[in-house]
Design a protein around this motif. Structure first.
Motif, short mmCIF file in Angstrom:
data_model
loop_
_atom_site.label_atom_id
_atom_site.label_comp_id
_atom_site.label_asym_id
_atom_site.label_seq_id
_atom_site.Cartn_x
_atom_site.Cartn_y
_atom_site.Cartn_z
N PHE A 5 -0.85 -11.73 10.26
CA PHE A 5 -1.00 -10.62 10.84
C PHE A 5 -0.11 -9.63 10.30
O PHE A 5 -0.35 -8.38 10.77
CB PHE A 5 -0.75 -11.05 12.53
N SER A 6 0.97 -9.87 9.84
CA SER A 6 1.53 -8.87 9.15
C SER A 6 1.01 -8.01 8.14
O SER A 6 1.14 -6.81 8.19
CB SER A 6 3.09 -9.44 8.57
N ILE A 8 -2.13 -7.23 7.97
CA ILE A 8 -3.17 -6.49 8.85
C ILE A 8 -2.28 -5.33 9.52
O ILE A 8 -2.63 -4.23 9.60
CB ILE A 8 -3.77 -7.19 10.08
N TRP A 9 -1.27 -5.41 10.12
CA TRP A 9 -0.21 -4.34 10.70
C TRP A 9 0.06 -3.44 9.59
O TRP A 9 0.08 -2.14 10.02
CB TRP A 9 0.86 -5.20 11.31
N ASP A 10 0.65 -3.91 8.52
CA ASP A 10 1.02 -2.92 7.46
C ASP A 10 -0.10 -1.91 7.03
O ASP A 10 0.12 -1.05 6.20
CB ASP A 10 2.01 -3.90 6.13
N SER A 11 -1.28 -2.70 7.00
CA SER A 11 -2.38 -2.06 6.18
C SER A 11 -3.54 -1.29 7.56
O SER A 11 -4.31 -0.58 6.96
CB SER A 11 -3.55 -3.07 6.08
N LEU A 12 -2.94 -1.16 8.54
CA LEU A 12 -3.44 -0.14 9.66
C LEU A 12 -3.76 1.14 9.60
O LEU A 12 -4.76 1.64 9.77
CB LEU A 12 -2.83 -0.55 11.07
N PHE A 195 -9.99 -12.99 4.28
CA PHE A 195 -10.18 -13.25 5.77
C PHE A 195 -9.48 -12.14 6.66
O PHE A 195 -10.03 -11.40 7.24
CB PHE A 195 -9.62 -14.45 6.46
N GLU A 196 -8.37 -12.01 6.33
CA GLU A 196 -7.19 -10.90 6.82
C GLU A 196 -8.09 -9.53 6.66
O GLU A 196 -8.49 -8.79 7.48
CB GLU A 196 -6.00 -10.86 6.43
#
Length: 232
Positions: A5-6, A8-12, A195-196
């Motif tokens: 999830f890190s 995804i969070w960094d790429s938001l 996947f992420e």
């Protein structure tokens, strides 16, 4: 395997930037596609073959060829002609955003024209007789009666076209635009976590689709209420 999830969070921020690009492509394409679809639909309803045939041929060719091929022909194909490269339109035709919007607008105009043409042909004859009885000219009848009525009845079918166009905008990443799919490809190339990267993109598209469906349901409830079965 753990879902990171890190990443995804960094790429938001990149995904939200891609979201804006996707929304811009969708809005521009739908607007110009609808503007072009209205006269095409009127041509498709004409009994004059000289008027009907060009519109039929246009919609037949556009709907019969893949969207990706159309995008490639506009973005890559036109560049092979020297006359195009030397023309005043080259600054636009060499712009990826313009080419993507043009290809999407052309594609959706063909489908929307057929949707509107079908709605126009399904207009109850009583509405036409009432307009004639009021002494309306043909232009006024189309402007006040036929087109508004057809646009309302076309809402359910047109909502499907809008959703399809939303999914189609994902092709824009192929011509260097960083939309939602382009953001996912960028994240994948940086972290090698497919996947992420792509599940996050899928969630964005799913939320947008759900939002559009709800908006169209509200629109149908507002403008198609008179077609709903009566409640006793």
């Amino acid at each position: 395997m753990m879902f990171d999830f890190s990443v995804i969070w960094d790429s938001l921020p990149l995904y939200f930037s891609g979201l804006l690009v996707t929304l811009k492509l969708l809005a521009i394409s739908l607007f110009f596609g609808l503007v072009a679809a209205v006269p095409l639909a009127l041509m498709r309803c004409s009994k004059n073959a000289a008027v009907n045939l060009p519109a039929w041929l246009y919609t037949y060719v556009i709907r019969g060829t893949p969207m990706l091929v159309q995008l490639f022909l506009i973005y890559y194909g036109l560049a092979q002609f020297e006359a195009v490269r030397e023309s005043s339109l080259w600054p636009l035709l060499s712009n990826a955003t313009f080419c993507a919007c043009a290809a999407f607008a052309i594609n959706t105009s063909a489908y929307t024209a057929e949707i509107l043409a079908g709605s126009l042909k399904a207009t109850p004859h009583g509405e036409i007789e009432a307009a004639k009885a009021m002494g309306m000219s043909r232009i006024k009848m189309y402007r006040r009666i036929l087109l508004p009525s057809a646009l309302r009845r076309a809402l359910p079918q047109y909502s499907n076209e809008v959703i399809m166009m939303l999914q189609t905008t994902s092709l824009a990443s192929i011509v260097t635009l960083v939309d939602i799919t382009g953001a996912a490809r960028t994240v994948y190339s940086q972290y090698y976590l497919p996947f992420e990267a792509f599940i996050t993109a899928g969630v964005f598209y799913l939320v947008m689709t759900f939002t559009l469906v709800r908006l169209f349901k509200l629109a149908e409830r507002r403008w198609l209420a008179y077609l709903a079965p009566r409640k006793h």
